[in-house]
Design an enzyme around this catalytic site. Structure first.
Site, mmCIF file in Angstrom:
data_model
loop_
_atom_site.group_PDB
_atom_site.id
_atom_site.type_symbol
_atom_site.label_atom_id
_atom_site.label_comp_id
_atom_site.label_asym_id
_atom_site.label_seq_id
_atom_site.Cartn_x
_atom_site.Cartn_y
_atom_site.Cartn_z
ATOM 1 N N SER A 404 0.814 -1.208 0.000
ATOM 2 C CA SER A 404 0.000 0.000 0.000
ATOM 3 C C SER A 404 0.856 1.271 0.000
ATOM 4 O O SER A 404 0.309 2.359 -0.100
ATOM 5 C CB SER A 404 -0.968 -0.003 1.178
ATOM 6 O OG SER A 404 -0.390 -0.532 2.323
ATOM 7 N N HIS A 425 -3.245 -2.946 -5.510
ATOM 8 C CA HIS A 425 -3.499 -2.540 -4.122
ATOM 9 C C HIS A 425 -4.979 -2.702 -3.791
ATOM 10 O O HIS A 425 -5.816 -1.896 -4.196
ATOM 11 C CB HIS A 425 -3.036 -1.082 -3.923
ATOM 12 C CG HIS A 425 -3.271 -0.588 -2.531
ATOM 13 N ND1 HIS A 425 -3.536 0.722 -2.229
ATOM 14 C CD2 HIS A 425 -3.293 -1.243 -1.348
ATOM 15 C CE1 HIS A 425 -3.708 0.852 -0.928
ATOM 16 N NE2 HIS A 425 -3.573 -0.332 -0.381
ATOM 17 N N GLU A 437 -6.466 -0.260 -6.634
ATOM 18 C CA GLU A 437 -5.503 0.651 -7.271
ATOM 19 C C GLU A 437 -4.532 -0.208 -8.081
ATOM 20 O O GLU A 437 -3.886 -1.109 -7.523
ATOM 21 C CB GLU A 437 -4.720 1.432 -6.211
ATOM 22 C CG GLU A 437 -5.371 2.748 -5.815
ATOM 23 C CD GLU A 437 -4.528 3.507 -4.789
ATOM 24 O OE1 GLU A 437 -4.255 4.685 -5.016
ATOM 25 O OE2 GLU A 437 -4.142 2.914 -3.762
ATOM 26 N N ASN A 475 -3.717 6.497 -0.390
ATOM 27 C CA ASN A 475 -3.048 6.631 0.905
ATOM 28 C C ASN A 475 -2.176 7.879 0.980
ATOM 29 O O ASN A 475 -1.942 8.414 2.060
ATOM 30 C CB ASN A 475 -2.234 5.375 1.221
ATOM 31 C CG ASN A 475 -3.137 4.252 1.725
ATOM 32 O OD1 ASN A 475 -4.287 4.492 2.076
ATOM 33 N ND2 ASN A 475 -2.628 3.035 1.745
#
Ligand code: 3H9
Length: 688
Positions: A404, A425, A437, A475
């Site tokens: 991540s 991800h 992702e 993130n």
């Protein structure tokens, strides 16, 4: 362009065929054609008419691309009334979806046939709307108020069989829709079936308790979304007014919603859902074949990924370090599949489980088409896994990492085939969360990216392409708005005020509740990982470190920002001295909920603009989709970039610049934001 509505004859039966690919949407030409076909039927010697859709469905509803523009005649409610008013019987023969306006056309017909596999529904609330062509008035006359409220407030649909059970259709058939429609029409002719208008049925009975219960439920569930409650109001109208007056009132409510930012936000999200996977660089590139997936690591994430693959019908080989861990992973996956059966997402757990092997030897991955690692988030561990995968996977297999944060380019270098390496991800729980992702590294081959998008579709996920950076799209942006929340704590806000304000904005949870849920040790470990490279001007939430040192890790220890009894938490006031110590003599201010929302959102948008400016996200819409599907951003707000366009970029930039006076490091305006403001443009202009 060929005629979108064809009028054909089959003996005494008229067939009105709607052919407007891809979804037979009821755009102006279709409405006009359908109106004309009904007129023609009224005048010729056909005794009964069957309306059906060509292709894979009946009608996908009103043409959404017309919304927000001036409406053109004939209007859909008038068309439904026109069909209903016909003096010879009209049948709707439904296969595949009949949604929104499509369902309303069927309700205007006198008889309804649904093919097995058909679905009838009213998804308008997902567009910030309610049915606007008589659906909320006719359906309750057929089914009573309960099923109508359930369907319209939730934006749901029912199967052909359920539709028959609740009285929405008259017959369910199998086989081919045209033949079934003709057969039904013949039966009706033989029975001398009369014209039978839904609108002539008596008003459905009013039941205060049903409405009260529905309103209480949807006030809670809708979290600021207005359409579900308006849908309930519209059904209530059906209990109080005659059909014509009811349709007029429904139309008034429909247009009121049409003017709302929520409608604009939801329709923005609707089209983004489809645009996000259309990448010009992938046009014409065939994905590689994937039927067997390897998963490395059977913790929560690995087991979730394996579950998602099994639910999609793929074969899975999961590698764990020893038999005990492999058995544990199998047990987690079995539990996930059982839950999927309960939720109606899977028919047969054992068939799915039969496609799973749990092993301890990487060599068992020799036949896998794609392997995804979900091991501990540490570069050396990941590199070791990738070197092992490189040694055993067949040529052409894809090597994916579920990291991540970490640098996928560096991970790829641990292999001799960096073109086959990509980041996938997933979000936890991976078999439930919609977002994927797709992290495209420098050397990733285009057909590997195309395969990732094809896999996402197969898994029922929404894939967003991201570039390599710390945290990728989601993130990275999260780290920044979390940073804004921490700064607001230092400036005088409490964690609970911030959570409450963010929930009032429409997110399901505030950042501190979220931290408690995820485990406060996660943020702690991230801070440690970044400590060596941290800019000295950055803010460290020392109280959060103190909490971890005290063993207050959130829900899993019963104490975090909240003290928990079960999942319900009350503010943990014992953290206040820790916060006070962190504040030191920093000047304090009070924050209104609006102040909090504004700062939080400005931080989110500013970082998102940097993410787009840096090319990590290809377009603003990729950010919007990421935040919607991975971070609980309210769909009715469209996404942070859409929200920013709505409030106006100049005002947002002014805010950022004013906060930059005291904290220039954190509030450095994104160059893209400055550029758009200077050019008088907005994020939507970049959504190609
Ligand atoms: C309504 O009816 C209001 C009325 O009550 C009152 C009016 C007065 N319009 O999803 P896909 C496009 S509100 C225009 O990938 P699938 C879509 O953008 C409407 N375009 O296909 C895409 O375009 P592109 C209520 C539409 O097979 C292409 O069609 N109805 C519409 O996976 C293919 O779409 C709904 O909300 C539309 N209505 O799924 C239904 N629908 O190729 C919305 C789709 O350029 N639609 N497009 O990207 C759906 O749920 C799905 O499209 C459907 C097919 C299940 C029908």
């Amino acid at each position: 362009m060929s005629d979108p509505v064809r009028y054909e004859r089959e003996g005494e039966i008229a067939l009105i065929v709607i052919a407007n690919p891809p979804v037979n949407a009821l755009g102006q030409a279709v409405r006009q054609g359908l109106w004309g076909a009904i007129d023609r039927f009224a005048q010729d010697d056909a005794r009964i008419a069957v309306i059906l859709g060509e292709g894979k469905l009946f009608l996908g509803g009103a043409d959404i691309s017309e919304f927000g523009k001036p409406m053109t005649e004939p209007f859909l409610p008038d068309l439904c009334t026109h069909i209903e008013g016909c003096t010879k019987p009209v049948v709707a023969a439904i296969h595949g979806p009949a949604l929104g306006g499509g369902c309303e056309v069927a309700l205007g017909a006198h008889y309804r046939l649904a093919m097995q596999g058909a679905r009838l529904g009213f998804p308008e609330v997902h567009l910030g709307l309610i049915p606007g062509a008589g659906g909320s008035q006719r359906m309750p006359r057929l089914t009573g108020i309960g099923p109508a409220i359930d369907m319209m407030a939730a934006g749901g649909s029912v199967t052909a069989e359920k539709a028959l059970a609740i009285g929405l259709v008259d017959r369910v058939a199998t086989g081919e829709v045209r033949a079934a429609g003709i057969a039904y029409a013949q039966d009706l002719l033989e029975d001398a079936a009369p014209v039978r208008r839904t609108g002539d049925l008596p008003r459905p009975a009013f039941d205060a308790a049903t409405f009260d219960e529905a309103r209480a439920l949807w006030t809670k569930k809708a979290r600021g979304e207005v359409a579900p409650l308006v849908a309930i109001d519209a059904v209530e109208v059906a209990t109080r007014m005659d059909l014509d007056a009811g349709i007029a009132e429904e139309r008034r409510l429909f247009f009121k919603l049409m003017e709302t930012p929520q409608r604009a936000g939801m329709i923005h999200a609707f089209f983004n859902d489809r645009r996000v996977s259309k990448l010009p660089e992938l046009a014409g590139i065939a994905p590689r074949e994937v039927s067997h997936v390897g998963v490395i690591g059977g913790g929560t994430m690995g087991a979730g990924i394996a579950t998602a693959c099994l639910l999609a019908g793929l074969t899975v080989t999961l590698v764990e370090r020893d038999d005990q861990a492999a058995d544990k992973a199998r047990a987690t996956i079995t539990g996930n599949l059982d839950a999927a059966v309960k939720r109606g997402k899977l028919d047969d757990r054992d068939t799915a489980l039969a496609r799973l092997r749990t092993v301890t030897d990487y060599a068992e991955l020799r036949d896998a088409d794609l392997a995804i690692e979900a091991v501990f988030e540490d570069m050396d561990v990941k590199k070791d896994v990738f070197a092992r995968l490189d040694a055993v996977l067949k040529p052409g297999a894809i090597l994916a990492t579920n990291t991540s944060y970490l640098d996928v380019n560096e991970i790829a270098q641990a292999t001799g085939r960096s073109g086959d390496v990509i980041g996938l991800h997933f979000f936890s729980p991976a078999h439930v969360m919609k977002l994927l992702e797709v992290v495209v590294a420098d050397a990733t081959a285009p057909d590997v990216t195309a395969t990732a998008f094809a896999l996402a579709k197969r898994l029922g996920k929404t894939a967003v392409k991201a570039g390599v950076c710390d945290g990728f799209i989601g993130n990275r942006i999260l780290a920044t708005y979390r940073g804004a929340a921490d700064r607001m704590i230092l400036d005088g806000a409490s964690p609970w005020e911030i959570d409450a304000a963010i929930k009032a904005f429409g997110l399901p949870m505030g950042p501190f509740e979220m931290g408690d849920l995820a485990g406060l040790d996660i943020g702690f470990l991230t801070r440690q990982r970044k400590a060596a490279t941290r800019d000295p001007r950055d803010v460290v939430p020392t109280w959060a470190d103190d909490m971890v040192h005290k063993g207050w890790l959130g829900q899993k220890t019963g104490t975090g920002y909240y003290v928990y009894e079960g999942r319900k938490g009350i503010p943990n006031e014992a953290i206040l001295p820790l916060i006070e110590a962190a504040r030191g003599d920093r000047p304090q201010q009070t924050f209104t909920p609006e102040d909090i929302q504004r700062r939080y959102m400005a931080a989110m948008v500013n970082e998102a603009a940097k993410v787009v400016g840096d090319g990590i996200a290809a377009r603003p819409l990729d950010v919007d989709v990421t935040l919607l599907y991975g971070y609980g951003f309210p769909r009715w707000r469209g996404g942070p970039m859409h929200w920013a366009d709505t409030v106006g970029l100049p005002a947002l930039l002014d805010d950022i610049k004013s906060w930059a006076q005291t904290d220039p490091y954190f509030w450095t305006p994104a160059p893209l934001l400055e550029q758009l403001v200077a050019e008088g443009r907005q994020f939507a202009d970049l959504n190609t």
